[in-house]
Design a protein around this motif. Structure first.
Motif, PDB file in Angstrom:
ATOM      1  N   UNK A 147       0.858  -1.174   0.000  1.00 45.71           N
ATOM      2  CA  UNK A 147       0.000   0.000   0.000  1.00 45.71           C
ATOM      3  C   UNK A 147       0.899   1.230   0.000  1.00 45.71           C
ATOM      4  N   UNK A 148       0.586   2.170  -0.879  1.00 47.56           N
ATOM      5  CA  UNK A 148       1.364   3.403  -0.957  1.00 47.56           C
ATOM      6  C   UNK A 148       0.860   4.248  -2.105  1.00 47.56           C
ATOM      7  N   UNK A 149       1.666   5.199  -2.495  1.00 44.64           N
ATOM      8  CA  UNK A 149       1.386   6.005  -3.680  1.00 44.64           C
ATOM      9  C   UNK A 149       2.664   6.088  -4.496  1.00 44.64           C
ATOM     10  N   UNK A 150       2.547   6.599  -5.693  1.00 45.74           N
ATOM     11  CA  UNK A 150       3.726   6.846  -6.517  1.00 45.74           C
ATOM     12  C   UNK A 150       4.363   8.157  -6.068  1.00 45.74           C
ATOM     13  N   UNK A 151       5.552   8.067  -5.460  1.00 47.40           N
ATOM     14  CA  UNK A 151       6.221   9.289  -5.019  1.00 47.40           C
ATOM     15  C   UNK A 151       6.807  10.056  -6.209  1.00 47.40           C
ATOM     16  N   UNK A 152       7.036   9.386  -7.302  1.00 45.69           N
ATOM     17  CA  UNK A 152       7.327  10.113  -8.540  1.00 45.69           C
ATOM     18  C   UNK A 152       6.144  11.033  -8.855  1.00 45.69           C
ATOM     19  N   UNK A 153       4.941  10.490  -8.729  1.00 44.60           N
ATOM     20  CA  UNK A 153       3.741  11.283  -9.016  1.00 44.60           C
ATOM     21  C   UNK A 153       3.576  12.413  -8.007  1.00 44.60           C
ATOM     22  N   UNK A 154       3.982  12.195  -6.747  1.00 45.75           N
ATOM     23  CA  UNK A 154       3.922  13.262  -5.746  1.00 45.75           C
ATOM     24  C   UNK A 154       4.784  14.446  -6.205  1.00 45.75           C
ATOM     25  N   UNK A 155       6.000  14.145  -6.680  1.00 43.41           N
ATOM     26  CA  UNK A 155       6.857  15.211  -7.189  1.00 43.41           C
ATOM     27  C   UNK A 155       6.304  15.824  -8.461  1.00 43.41           C
ATOM     28  N   UNK A 156       5.789  14.959  -9.350  1.00 49.18           N
ATOM     29  CA  UNK A 156       5.286  15.435 -10.635  1.00 49.18           C
ATOM     30  C   UNK A 156       4.069  16.347 -10.446  1.00 49.18           C
ATOM     31  N   UNK A 157       3.140  15.961  -9.578  1.00 49.78           N
ATOM     32  CA  UNK A 157       1.928  16.763  -9.419  1.00 49.78           C
ATOM     33  C   UNK A 157       2.246  18.149  -8.859  1.00 49.78           C
ATOM     34  N   UNK A 158       3.202  18.234  -7.931  1.00 44.53           N
ATOM     35  CA  UNK A 158       3.565  19.541  -7.405  1.00 44.53           C
ATOM     36  C   UNK A 158       4.272  20.373  -8.473  1.00 44.53           C
ATOM     37  N   UNK A 159       5.177  19.737  -9.238  1.00 52.34           N
ATOM     38  CA  UNK A 159       5.847  20.451 -10.323  1.00 52.34           C
ATOM     39  C   UNK A 159       4.876  20.890 -11.399  1.00 52.34           C
ATOM     40  N   UNK A 160       3.923  20.030 -11.729  1.00 57.32           N
ATOM     41  CA  UNK A 160       2.930  20.350 -12.755  1.00 57.32           C
ATOM     42  C   UNK A 160       2.066  21.521 -12.314  1.00 57.32           C
ATOM     43  N   UNK A 161       1.661  21.526 -11.049  1.00 55.64           N
ATOM     44  CA  UNK A 161       0.851  22.629 -10.520  1.00 55.64           C
ATOM     45  C   UNK A 161       1.604  23.951 -10.675  1.00 55.64           C
ATOM     46  N   UNK A 162       2.897  23.922 -10.381  1.00 59.06           N
ATOM     47  CA  UNK A 162       3.705  25.132 -10.470  1.00 59.06           C
ATOM     48  C   UNK A 162       3.962  25.527 -11.926  1.00 59.06           C
ATOM     49  N   UNK A 163       4.177  24.513 -12.775  1.00 58.12           N
ATOM     50  CA  UNK A 163       4.443  24.796 -14.194  1.00 58.12           C
ATOM     51  C   UNK A 163       3.240  25.436 -14.877  1.00 58.12           C
ATOM     52  N   UNK A 164       2.033  25.101 -14.455  1.00 60.94           N
ATOM     53  CA  UNK A 164       0.843  25.733 -15.030  1.00 60.94           C
ATOM     54  C   UNK A 164       0.799  27.228 -14.713  1.00 60.94           C
ATOM     55  N   UNK A 165       1.393  27.639 -13.606  1.00 58.96           N
ATOM     56  CA  UNK A 165       1.457  29.054 -13.234  1.00 58.96           C
ATOM     57  C   UNK A 165       2.526  29.797 -14.017  1.00 58.96           C
ATOM     58  N   UNK A 166       3.541  29.049 -14.489  1.00 63.29           N
ATOM     59  CA  UNK A 166       4.682  29.675 -15.153  1.00 63.29           C
ATOM     60  C   UNK A 166       5.029  28.900 -16.434  1.00 63.29           C
ATOM     61  N   UNK A 167       4.176  28.969 -17.440  1.00 67.61           N
ATOM     62  CA  UNK A 167       4.427  28.233 -18.679  1.00 67.61           C
ATOM     63  C   UNK A 167       5.594  28.827 -19.462  1.00 67.61           C
ATOM     64  N   UNK A 168       6.067  28.075 -20.427  1.00 67.92           N
ATOM     65  CA  UNK A 168       7.142  28.556 -21.306  1.00 67.92           C
ATOM     66  C   UNK A 168       6.764  29.898 -21.920  1.00 67.92           C
ATOM     67  N   UNK A 169       7.727  30.818 -21.936  1.00 72.41           N
ATOM     68  CA  UNK A 169       7.496  32.126 -22.502  1.00 72.41           C
ATOM     69  C   UNK A 169       7.099  33.182 -21.495  1.00 72.41           C
ATOM     70  N   UNK A 170       6.719  32.754 -20.287  1.00 70.64           N
ATOM     71  CA  UNK A 170       6.382  33.724 -19.248  1.00 70.64           C
ATOM     72  C   UNK A 170       7.651  34.146 -18.501  1.00 70.64           C
ATOM     73  N   UNK A 171       7.510  35.063 -17.553  1.00 74.68           N
ATOM     74  CA  UNK A 171       8.652  35.561 -16.790  1.00 74.68           C
ATOM     75  C   UNK A 171       9.341  34.410 -16.052  1.00 74.68           C
TER      76      UNK A 171
END
Length: 350
Positions: A147-171
């Motif tokens: 029983x557990x979760x994918x800790x890769x996914x834990x890192x990915x989901x936090x990075x993805x959340x942040x990347x949506x705020x700062x997409x390519x081409x933004x500051x």
């Protein structure tokens, strides 16, 4: 005294549930896309069972919350539970000895919150008891189920959340990452998950500071990073790093960098409530504790059961939050809860 203790345990139990919502990996590993499903709660044990659970430690909110979930489910299912903590992620020799101690105590199975991904392979293989993975992943094929979760996914989901705020081409913005101890628990895969999610965005990872999950060590890492990178935009770390970062920023009267936590705790919940943290993941650790006990009981009573009846690799859905969690019952231990090391009668009493 025993009746008072049992009454306290019963007060901790959640209301009746019809099913657990779980992510299920039919392929047998925490990789790829899981299947979301409703898993009916197993019925109470029909024979005496004793589970021996091994934790890396019980010194933070994460494992305390796992502990309460396990206590709740063991009480509900009518099984005995024995819990030992190794003392930290460096205590590999101690956890090897505890695997043998579970056998000496007359346990029926071991639920292993491993201090090392690879370092327990020989000890697990040598154990005559069935071993189940608890929270921290173990190599393929080494345990009966986990029983557990994918800790890769834990890192990915936090990075993805942040990347949506700062997409390519933004500051462009800068980030420091504090994943915890190197190659312990899920930390070794949080890093690549986060890195993959921010690739191609406007986010620059300027430093990664690894260290044991003690407040003293994480505080030192945060202080050093703030001194070296005074223009940092974001600090992303485990719950302890995030908590001490909030305190350090308050002492300096700073409103940046903004703080995000890759996993959850009571302090992280307070940070979200007060607007001192921007976002956080919860892998619903109290629910993981319940699921681990339920899974072990299911397979001990029905070893030939199929995946639908007793899923071999499962865990709760990961929640990514940009505000406080409305209901913390599947994530955090109750405020009055203290570590419990024994539930039910000793094996000799059976």
């Amino acid at each position: 005294m025993r009746s008072v203790y049992l009454s306290l345990l019963l007060m901790l139990l959640p209301g009746p549930l019809l099913a657990f919502e779980v992510d299920h990996w039919p392929g047998g590993e925490f990789g790829g896309q899981p299947v979301r499903q409703q898993w009916p709660e197993p019925a109470a044990a029909t024979k005496p069972l004793t589970l021996c659970a091994l934790y890396p430690h019980l010194r933070d909110a994460y494992w305390l919350s796992v502990n309460q979930g396990m206590v709740e489910e063991a009480t509900r299912l009518g099984v005995s539970l024995r819990i030992h903590e190794a003392g930290g992620y460096g205590a590999l020799a101690e956890q090897r000895q505890q695997l043998q101690q579970c056998l000496r105590e007359g346990s029926d199975a071991i639920l292993l919150g491993a201090v090392s991904h690879e370092g327990l392979r020989e000890a697990i293989t040598a154990s005559p008891l069935p071993v189940f993975g608890l929270v921290n992943d173990l190599p393929a094929g080494l345990v009966q189920a986990k029983v557990g979760v994918s800790w890769y996914q834990m890192g990915w989901q936090m990075g993805h959340w942040l990347a949506l705020r700062h997409p390519a081409g933004s500051q462009p913005v800068s980030v420091a990452l504090f994943p915890g101890p190197k190659s312990s628990g899920g930390n070794n895969v949080v890093e690549p998950g986060f890195a993959d999610a921010i690739r191609g965005s406007a986010i620059k990872l300027v430093t990664t500071a690894r260290g044991d999950n003690s407040r003293e060590i994480q505080r030192t890492l945060v202080q050093q990073t703030l001194a070296r990178h005074p223009d940092l935009d974001y600090l992303v770390g485990g719950a302890i790093a995030a908590e001490v970062a909030v305190n350090e920023l308050a002492q300096r009267h700073l409103d940046r960098p903004q703080v995000l936590s890759t996993y959850f705790s009571h302090g992280v919940q307070r940070g979200l409530l007060r607007g001192k943290m921007l976002a956080a993941n919860s892998d619903q650790m109290r629910l993981q504790g319940r699921l681990a006990v339920a899974q072990a009981v299911c397979l001990l009573q029905h070893p030939e059961a199929g995946e639908q009846q007793c899923p071999r690799v499962m865990g709760p859905p990961i929640l990514t939050l940009d505000g406080p969690l409305a209901d913390t019952g599947d994530s955090l231990s109750n405020g009055a809860f203290r570590p419990v090391y024994r539930v039910g009668a000793a094996p000799a009493d059976h």
